[in-house]
Write a protein that holds these residues in place. Structure first.
Motif, PDB file in Angstrom:
ATOM      1  N   GLN A 155      38.271 -19.398   6.029  1.00 38.33           N
ATOM      2  CA  GLN A 155      37.884 -19.478   4.627  1.00 38.33           C
ATOM      3  C   GLN A 155      38.325 -18.229   3.878  1.00 38.33           C
ATOM      4  N   GLN A 156      38.215 -17.071   4.512  1.00 34.63           N
ATOM      5  CA  GLN A 156      38.688 -15.828   3.895  1.00 34.63           C
ATOM      6  C   GLN A 156      40.189 -15.891   3.637  1.00 34.63           C
ATOM      7  N   GLU A 157      40.929 -16.466   4.596  1.00 40.36           N
ATOM      8  CA  GLU A 157      42.377 -16.600   4.426  1.00 40.36           C
ATOM      9  C   GLU A 157      42.706 -17.542   3.278  1.00 40.36           C
ATOM     10  N   ARG A 158      41.937 -18.639   3.158  1.00 39.48           N
ATOM     11  CA  ARG A 158      42.165 -19.588   2.057  1.00 39.48           C
ATOM     12  C   ARG A 158      41.933 -18.902   0.717  1.00 39.48           C
ATOM     13  N   GLU A 159      40.867 -18.131   0.626  1.00 37.37           N
ATOM     14  CA  GLU A 159      40.544 -17.439  -0.621  1.00 37.37           C
ATOM     15  C   GLU A 159      41.600 -16.404  -0.957  1.00 37.37           C
ATOM     16  N   ALA A 160      42.154 -15.752   0.073  1.00 41.11           N
ATOM     17  CA  ALA A 160      43.212 -14.765  -0.155  1.00 41.11           C
ATOM     18  C   ALA A 160      44.465 -15.414  -0.734  1.00 41.11           C
ATOM     19  N   LYS A 161      44.640 -16.701  -0.442  1.00 40.04           N
ATOM     20  CA  LYS A 161      45.784 -17.451  -0.978  1.00 40.04           C
ATOM     21  C   LYS A 161      45.457 -18.093  -2.328  1.00 40.04           C
ATOM     22  N   GLY A 162      44.258 -17.831  -2.840  1.00 40.91           N
ATOM     23  CA  GLY A 162      43.862 -18.408  -4.119  1.00 40.91           C
ATOM     24  C   GLY A 162      43.306 -19.802  -4.012  1.00 40.91           C
ATOM     25  N   LYS A 163      43.013 -20.246  -2.796  1.00 33.19           N
ATOM     26  CA  LYS A 163      42.455 -21.588  -2.580  1.00 33.19           C
ATOM     27  C   LYS A 163      40.974 -21.438  -2.262  1.00 33.19           C
ATOM     28  N   THR A 164      40.164 -21.458  -3.299  1.00 24.89           N
ATOM     29  CA  THR A 164      38.739 -21.175  -3.124  1.00 24.89           C
ATOM     30  C   THR A 164      37.946 -22.400  -2.674  1.00 24.89           C
ATOM     31  N   GLY A 165      38.435 -23.599  -2.982  1.00 27.48           N
ATOM     32  CA  GLY A 165      37.738 -24.816  -2.584  1.00 27.48           C
ATOM     33  C   GLY A 165      37.884 -25.078  -1.098  1.00 27.48           C
ATOM     34  N   LEU A 166      36.852 -25.604  -0.495  1.00 29.76           N
ATOM     35  CA  LEU A 166      36.849 -25.836   0.944  1.00 29.76           C
ATOM     36  C   LEU A 166      37.927 -26.834   1.371  1.00 29.76           C
ATOM     37  N   LEU A 167      38.292 -27.736   0.476  1.00 28.13           N
ATOM     38  CA  LEU A 167      39.254 -28.786   0.809  1.00 28.13           C
ATOM     39  C   LEU A 167      40.644 -28.518   0.254  1.00 28.13           C
ATOM     40  N   ASP A 168      40.824 -27.372  -0.378  1.00 24.85           N
ATOM     41  CA  ASP A 168      42.057 -27.119  -1.125  1.00 24.85           C
ATOM     42  C   ASP A 168      43.322 -27.158  -0.284  1.00 24.85           C
ATOM     43  N   ASP A 169      43.246 -26.721   0.970  1.00 23.62           N
ATOM     44  CA  ASP A 169      44.474 -26.606   1.760  1.00 23.62           C
ATOM     45  C   ASP A 169      44.604 -27.676   2.841  1.00 23.62           C
ATOM     46  N   VAL A 170      43.865 -28.777   2.682  1.00 26.91           N
ATOM     47  CA  VAL A 170      44.057 -29.890   3.627  1.00 26.91           C
ATOM     48  C   VAL A 170      45.334 -30.629   3.208  1.00 26.91           C
ATOM     49  N   PRO A 171      46.390 -30.596   4.026  1.00 25.66           N
ATOM     50  CA  PRO A 171      47.696 -31.118   3.590  1.00 25.66           C
ATOM     51  C   PRO A 171      47.665 -32.600   3.235  1.00 25.66           C
ATOM     52  N   LEU A 172      48.289 -32.932   2.124  1.00 26.47           N
ATOM     53  CA  LEU A 172      48.394 -34.327   1.702  1.00 26.47           C
ATOM     54  C   LEU A 172      49.292 -35.133   2.635  1.00 26.47           C
ATOM     55  N   SER A 173      50.193 -34.446   3.328  1.00 25.40           N
ATOM     56  CA  SER A 173      51.176 -35.135   4.166  1.00 25.40           C
ATOM     57  C   SER A 173      50.643 -35.534   5.536  1.00 25.40           C
TER      58      SER A 173
END
Length: 267
Positions: free
Chosen positions: A132-150
Motif C-alpha cells: 500500500q505504501q508503494e501504491r501511494e508513492a506512485k500516486g495510487k491512493t485507492g486500494l483498487l487503483d493498481d489492479v490491472p484491467l488486462s
C-alpha cells in the motif's frame, strides 16, 4: 559429445543479435512491446498448463520460453534507453528486500534475522502494508487503483475481492457468498423473464462475480477451478465422440445423454 551449457549472458547476446538492424532476424526486428504481449500471456499459460498436468519434462522448456519474453522486452527497453535486463533484476531484488523486512531486517540483501517465531498472518499484514505504501508513492491512493484491467476476468475479480476483504469488507462466513449467488441467480431469471438483453448480461456478470467470491472465500483459485472443469468437460465429450455409434451431429439428444452419463462414470 555434450551440448554446450549456455548462460544468461549468452541469452542476452543472442537477443541482441536477433534485434541487430543489419544482421538480425527480420521478424524479431519488427516487434515492439505490444506485438509480443499476446505471446507473453500464451507462454505464461503454457507454464501453468505444464504444472497442472505435472508435465515436468516440458516445464523446463516452457519456463525458458517465458524467460525469453522477459529478455525480449528488456532488449527493446535497452535500445530505447528506458531500462535493460540488469536494471530489471536490480529493481526486482530491491523491491523484494523491501517487502521482506522479516527476512532482511536492515533492508540489505545479506542481513538476516531469526524468523522461526514469526506468524504467517504477521508476514501477510506487513506485506500488504508495504504494498500500500508503494501504491501511494506512485500516486495510487485507492486500494483498487493498481489492479490491472488486462488480467483475466476471474483473476481480476478475485484480486478486487481480496483487496476489499483486506480492510474488512467481507462476509462473516461462507453462507454469505452462497446466499449472494442464489440472489444473483434469481435476478438473472427475472431479467430473462423480462427479455431485457442488457439486464441479462449485467446480471450474469453479477452472478459470475458472486461465484468467484465463493472460491475466493474458500481459498480456491477460480481460474484453476474452471480450467479443471474445462478439462473434465473435454474428456467427457471426447469419450462421447469415441463411443458413439455414429457422428454426434446425427445422434439424438437421448443418445447423447446416455453417452454423457457413461462418460461421467468413466471419468
Amino acid at each position: 559429445m555434450n551440448p554446450p551449457q549456455y548462460t544468461v549472458d549468452d541469452l542476452l547476446y543472442l537477443m541482441a543479435r536477433l534485434r541487430d538492424p543489419d544482421t538480425g532476424c527480420p521478424w524479431d526486428i519488427k516487434q515492439d512491446y505490444a506485438s509480443i504481449a499476446p505471446s507473453t500471456i500464451e507462454e505464461a499459460y503454457e507454464v501453468v498448463d505444464a504444472i497442472e498436468k505435472q508435465d515436468f519434462a516440458h516445464l523446463n522448456e516452457e519456463l525458458g520460453d517465458l524467460l525469453f519474453q522477459v529478455i525480449f522486452y528488456t532488449q527493446i527497453g535497452k535500445e530505447e534507453g528506458r531500462f535493460d535486463f540488469a536494471s530489471v533484476v536490480s529493481d526486482l531484488v530491491a523491491k523484494l528486500v523491501r517487502r521482506h523486512p522479516h527476512v532482511f531486517p536492515d533492508g540489505t540483501l545479506h542481513s538476516k534475522i531469526d524468523n522461526r517465531h514469526t506468524l504467517p498472518v504477521d508476514v501477510k499484514a506487513r506485506w500488504e502494508a508495504i504494498k500500500q505504501q508503494e501504491r501511494e508513492a506512485k500516486g495510487k491512493t485507492g486500494l483498487l487503483d493498481d489492479v490491472p484491467l488486462s488480467l483475466p476476468s476471474l483473476t481480476r475479480a478475485t484480486k478486487l475481492q481480496k483487496r476489499a476483504a483486506s480492510v474488512g469488507f467481507d462476509w462473516d462466513d461462507i453462507q454469505g457468498p452462497i446466499a449472494k449467488v442464489r440472489e444473483e441467480l434469481i435476478e438473472v431469471e427475472e431479467a430473462l423473464a423480462q427479455q431485457d438483453s442488457q439486464a441479462i448480461e449485467e446480471e450474469l456478470g453479477d452472478l459470475l462475480f458472486a461465484v468467484v467470491n465463493i472460491t475466493r472465500y474458500l481459498k480456491i483459485d477460480a481460474e484453476a477451478s474452471l480450467r479443471a472443469a474445462n478439462r473434465k468437460f473435454e474428456q467427457r465429450f471426447q469419450y462421447m465422440e469415441q463411443h458413439s455409434a455414429r457422428p454426434l451431429a446425427e445422434s439424438s439428444m437421448d443418445e447423447m445423454n446416455r453417452l454423457w452419463d457413461a462418460a461421467k462414470k468413466s471419468h
